[in-house]
Design a protein around this motif. Structure first.
Motif, PDB file in Angstrom:
ATOM      1  N   PHE A 161      23.641 -31.822  96.335  1.00  0.00           N
ATOM      2  CA  PHE A 161      24.993 -31.495  96.775  1.00  0.00           C
ATOM      3  C   PHE A 161      25.966 -32.614  96.422  1.00  0.00           C
ATOM      4  O   PHE A 161      27.084 -32.362  95.940  1.00  0.00           O
ATOM      5  CB  PHE A 161      25.018 -31.244  98.279  1.00  0.00           C
ATOM      6  CG  PHE A 161      26.395 -31.274  98.870  1.00  0.00           C
ATOM      7  CD1 PHE A 161      27.313 -30.267  98.591  1.00  0.00           C
ATOM      8  CD2 PHE A 161      26.782 -32.334  99.690  1.00  0.00           C
ATOM      9  CE1 PHE A 161      28.603 -30.313  99.124  1.00  0.00           C
ATOM     10  CE2 PHE A 161      28.065 -32.386 100.214  1.00  0.00           C
ATOM     11  CZ  PHE A 161      28.981 -31.371  99.929  1.00  0.00           C
ATOM     12  N   LEU A 162      25.574 -33.863  96.643  1.00  0.00           N
ATOM     13  CA  LEU A 162      26.467 -34.973  96.319  1.00  0.00           C
ATOM     14  C   LEU A 162      26.734 -35.058  94.824  1.00  0.00           C
ATOM     15  O   LEU A 162      27.837 -35.413  94.402  1.00  0.00           O
ATOM     16  CB  LEU A 162      25.882 -36.285  96.839  1.00  0.00           C
ATOM     17  CG  LEU A 162      25.872 -36.433  98.365  1.00  0.00           C
ATOM     18  CD1 LEU A 162      25.158 -37.718  98.766  1.00  0.00           C
ATOM     19  CD2 LEU A 162      27.289 -36.414  98.929  1.00  0.00           C
ATOM     20  N   GLY A 163      25.737 -34.710  94.008  1.00  0.00           N
ATOM     21  CA  GLY A 163      25.975 -34.655  92.568  1.00  0.00           C
ATOM     22  C   GLY A 163      26.987 -33.589  92.206  1.00  0.00           C
ATOM     23  O   GLY A 163      27.899 -33.805  91.399  1.00  0.00           O
ATOM     24  N   ALA A 164      26.856 -32.396  92.836  1.00  0.00           N
ATOM     25  CA  ALA A 164      27.818 -31.318  92.599  1.00  0.00           C
ATOM     26  C   ALA A 164      29.201 -31.713  93.104  1.00  0.00           C
ATOM     27  O   ALA A 164      30.227 -31.397  92.478  1.00  0.00           O
ATOM     28  CB  ALA A 164      27.341 -30.039  93.285  1.00  0.00           C
ATOM     29  N   ALA A 165      29.250 -32.415  94.250  1.00  0.00           N
ATOM     30  CA  ALA A 165      30.527 -32.861  94.785  1.00  0.00           C
ATOM     31  C   ALA A 165      31.187 -33.896  93.877  1.00  0.00           C
ATOM     32  O   ALA A 165      32.416 -33.915  93.731  1.00  0.00           O
ATOM     33  CB  ALA A 165      30.327 -33.447  96.186  1.00  0.00           C
ATOM     34  N   ALA A 166      30.380 -34.747  93.250  1.00  0.00           N
ATOM     35  CA  ALA A 166      30.928 -35.730  92.314  1.00  0.00           C
ATOM     36  C   ALA A 166      31.556 -35.027  91.111  1.00  0.00           C
ATOM     37  O   ALA A 166      32.643 -35.402  90.654  1.00  0.00           O
ATOM     38  CB  ALA A 166      29.828 -36.698  91.865  1.00  0.00           C
TER      39      ALA A 166
END
Length: 275
Positions: free
Chosen positions: A176-181
């Motif tokens: 999720f944090l990768g997608a948010a980045a």
């Protein structure tokens, strides 16, 4: 089978126009993982930013007309203790019973709560109304959907199975944090590093070490988990022989993370009869 997912309780998006958001029923849970569409990531960011508005600096109000997006996310970016409504959802698919985060439960504290259950006190309180309860008894964890009800559904899961599920939830959050980045680099480039750092604090994770190339929205495919539409199985399962690396609440790798097969979740759920 047991499925463990990190979930965020979504705010209503009526009238929100600062960036595209997905349609989502208010006050229901969105699973967080790396296959979310851009609009779904936008909904998650909107929810976390709105939830932390109580920490906003009133003196910054004049910036609203000059930079409405920056003003909306400023409280989130400046907050030392970022809060996010939600936690880990544990579902026993055979009966459809699910342990959901209760009121006052936050994703920011999932790590401490669940590793204390697995490796510490053996007990986890996860909010109220409902009042989910997790208790460890030797090699088994008993999950009570609502401890405030005498007739509450309850089920049991082997500690090792739950540990692997929690490791899968941790990887979902990293995804999720990768997608948010990716999303922030496009939608909020002036605030992207700060925003991703704040979201990482909100979900009890370190920020991503690299910013992967944006993949864009994902179309459903035959590999979808039919029991959990919109959640791609690869978001919470690993390929054969990949090693799980769960970390304790102090950030250290636990000793018995173990080797994981095709699924982080197993058929070792034992329904507790009579309740």
């Amino acid at each position: 089978m047991i499925v463990v997912q990190p979930v965020l309780e979504i705010e209503g998006a009526d009238g929100f126009a600062l960036w595209p958001v997905a349609e989502w029923k208010p006050f229901t849970f969105m699973p967080l993982h790396g296959a979310l569409s851009a609009a779904e990531v936008g909904t998650a960011v909107m929810t976390v930013a709105a939830y932390n508005q109580w920490q906003a600096d009133d003196e910054a109000a004049p910036t609203r007309s000059v930079d409405p997006v920056g003003h909306f996310v400023r409280a989130l970016l400046d907050a030392e203790d970022v809060l996010a409504p939600g936690g880990l959802r544990v579902t026993e698919t055979a009966r459809g019973a699910a342990l959901l985060p209760g009121c006052c439960s936050g994703l920011e504290e999932w790590r401490e709560a669940w590793f204390d259950l697995l490796d510490g006190s053996g007990h986890a309180w996860r909010g109220h109304d409902p009042s989910p309860l997790a208790e460890r008894h030797g090699d088994v964890v008993r999950l009570t959907v609502d401890a405030g009800r005498d007739d509450s559904p309850a089920f049991e899961v082997a500690v090792d199975v739950l540990r692997r599920g929690v490791a899968g939830a941790e990887r979902d959050l990293a995804g999720f944090l990768g997608a948010a980045a990716d999303w922030a680099a496009v939608r909020l480039p002036d605030h992207a590093p700060e925003l991703v750092g704040a979201l990482a604090r909100a979900v009890g994770m370190p920020p991503p070490t690299r910013w992967p190339k944006a993949a864009g929205p994902r179309e459903p495919d035959p590999g979808e988990d039919d029991e959990h539409p919109g959640h791609h199985p690869s978001a919470h399962r690993f390929v054969e022989d990949e090693r799980a690396e769960p970390h304790g609440h102090d950030g250290k790798e636990v000793a018995d993370g173990g080797r994981v097969g095709r699924s982080l979740v197993g058929d070792d759920a034992h329904p507790s009869g009579g309740r």
